[in-house]
Design a protein around this motif. Sequence first.
Motif, short mmCIF file in Angstrom:
data_model
loop_
_atom_site.label_atom_id
_atom_site.label_comp_id
_atom_site.label_asym_id
_atom_site.label_seq_id
_atom_site.Cartn_x
_atom_site.Cartn_y
_atom_site.Cartn_z
N LEU A 121 -4.75 -0.55 -4.22
CA LEU A 121 -4.89 -1.89 -3.33
C LEU A 121 -3.56 -2.38 -3.35
O LEU A 121 -3.20 -3.53 -3.68
CB LEU A 121 -5.81 -2.86 -4.12
N ASN A 178 -4.02 -2.11 3.25
CA ASN A 178 -5.20 -1.90 3.84
C ASN A 178 -5.69 -2.49 4.54
O ASN A 178 -6.99 -2.36 5.34
CB ASN A 178 -6.25 -1.32 2.73
N ILE A 229 -0.56 -4.62 -2.56
CA ILE A 229 -0.51 -6.11 -1.95
C ILE A 229 0.70 -6.23 -1.37
O ILE A 229 1.99 -6.09 -1.93
CB ILE A 229 -0.74 -6.91 -3.30
N SER A 230 0.60 -6.84 -0.04
CA SER A 230 1.77 -7.02 0.60
C SER A 230 2.34 -8.45 0.66
O SER A 230 3.33 -8.55 0.94
CB SER A 230 1.38 -6.58 2.04
N TYR A 273 3.01 -3.77 -4.58
CA TYR A 273 2.38 -2.54 -4.19
C TYR A 273 1.84 -1.74 -5.38
O TYR A 273 0.87 -0.89 -4.84
CB TYR A 273 3.51 -1.52 -3.39
N LYS A 310 -2.44 -2.17 8.49
CA LYS A 310 -1.81 -3.00 7.45
C LYS A 310 -1.59 -4.51 7.76
O LYS A 310 -1.25 -4.85 8.96
CB LYS A 310 -0.75 -2.46 6.56
N SER A 368 -0.68 -2.77 -6.83
CA SER A 368 -2.03 -3.14 -6.87
C SER A 368 -2.24 -4.45 -7.86
O SER A 368 -3.53 -4.74 -8.04
CB SER A 368 -3.02 -2.15 -6.89
N SER A 383 -2.73 -10.51 0.64
CA SER A 383 -3.12 -9.23 1.58
C SER A 383 -2.66 -8.27 1.20
O SER A 383 -1.90 -7.86 0.33
CB SER A 383 -2.25 -9.70 2.86
N THR A 384 -3.26 -7.12 1.92
CA THR A 384 -3.07 -5.59 1.41
C THR A 384 -2.51 -4.49 2.48
O THR A 384 -2.83 -5.27 3.66
CB THR A 384 -4.29 -4.77 0.66
N SER A 394 3.49 -10.48 -6.88
CA SER A 394 2.60 -9.51 -6.25
C SER A 394 3.41 -8.09 -6.09
O SER A 394 4.62 -8.17 -5.93
CB SER A 394 1.84 -9.97 -4.98
#
Length: 521
Positions: A292, A313, A294-295, A265, A337, A267, A310-311, A263
């Motif tokens: 979006l 945002n 993604i963290s 950042y 976040k 998105s 998770s994001t 994943s």
Amino acid sequence: MPPKKEPVISAFERKRLENIAANNAILSGISATADKIIPSKATPTKTKAKKSTPRKREPTKVAHQPATRRSTRLAGVDADNDTLKRKFEVEVEAAAEKAKAKKLRVNGDLQLGDISVEGRKWEGGVDGLGLLKGLSVRGAQPGVKTFDEDDVEETSDENLKELRLRMRNLKMYDKWPVADIKIVPQRIYSMGFHPTEDKPIIFAGDKEGAMGIFDASQEPIKTEDDEDEESYSDPVISAFKTHARTITSFQFSSVDANAVYTSSYDSSIRKLDLDKGVSTQVFAPVDAGVELPISAMDIPSTDPNTIVFSTLNGQLGRHDIRTKPADAEIWHLVDPKIGGFSLHPLQPHLVAAASLDRTLKIWDLRKIQGTGDMRKPVLLGEHESRLSVSHASWSSAGHIATSSYDDTIKIYSFPDAGSWKAGVELFDDQMEPVHKIAHNNQTGRWVTILKPQWQKSPFDGIQKFAIGNMNRFVDIYAANGEQLAQLDGDGITAVPAVAHFHPTLEWVAGGNASGKLCLWM
């Protein structure tokens, strides 16, 4: 001889001259302030005769201090006047010398009372330091151990001592020095151990989207140079630019040994097929203009085709990779976040999420409530820390480990999580941590955030997790809060901030800001 006519000055030229005058006034004020901080050298009094007397330089008197690298045209100097041009150059050199002096280190002791910063914000001065007396050491102390052999030898519990001795015996990988195992070009942000037990295969993702792969089972190949001296080949490391931005997590399929999910950042979530050598995008927003980031990402143990993410945002998403990205469910859980989350390994409907709002929250994916933008999983319980919580990691026995900027690792215990009914409410006393461990988590800007990572399926059944240590170690803790080991070794010159256990074996990997890998086996 007829009198000279005054030149007609345009409005633009008049405004330019006014600006020059204003700038000179400001620069003069700056010079006056600088003189207070760094006064001119006074003429030394004669004491003893010296063997060599330094050459004295006559100070150049200037009316003001112009900025360095200013043109003579902007300073209003006639291009044909050599005297004025030379004077201007001398002024610029003097200003440059003064600016250089401000950046020079001051040797010797400095009295805080003499160097207090002026301004109402800093009126506390030296007296304000009285509030800080008696504090423990907070900053990183590279190489200073906080857990050593004495702690192991003094352990009274025999089972704990045996475990500590075993973990202490982990040795740093020595086929190549750390400096030679640069697995990715930039700062390592995420890592993962391939679950195979045949050989240690480590994946790392950096802040610019590069993914590196290192097979630690390979052997150095002896070579000879032109001078017939023995040397060894460099390690074989594969690296690929799979994402446009930071790679935030790795996950491995439980049914396909060749599938590696990442994943980012940028998105997107991608699947790398190791056998085919192909990276496929399995999720990204349908609208290319939608951000979006993604963290974190996890895969339920009961459904290898579903990805939960998770994001930054404050959203949580769930996507079946057999369907279109437009069919993904995305819920807005919090306004700040979500820095990190994980699914319970045995009860994957339970989500533990760490947020910038300083909380650990537990959500239940079995029960989705609300409509429209308010639709989301039910919140079972939460616990608030003094400062933001960086990550939340579930163990297979029902523990949650979190790292927080309040310089603690907190361990929560939910051994009965498997019996919880959908949507059950967890009370405040249930959400209290059972152990708090003092741990320096002040990573700052250049070190990746420290996150605890549990060993998923330990062969000995003992729950333990790894986390980076700001003193350039990797710490190992048990579920009861006891420290088991502090891993170190030669050649570690930076914090191995990203630390991971192999899912089943006692192999530990650490990654640093230089993109280099530390490995203990």
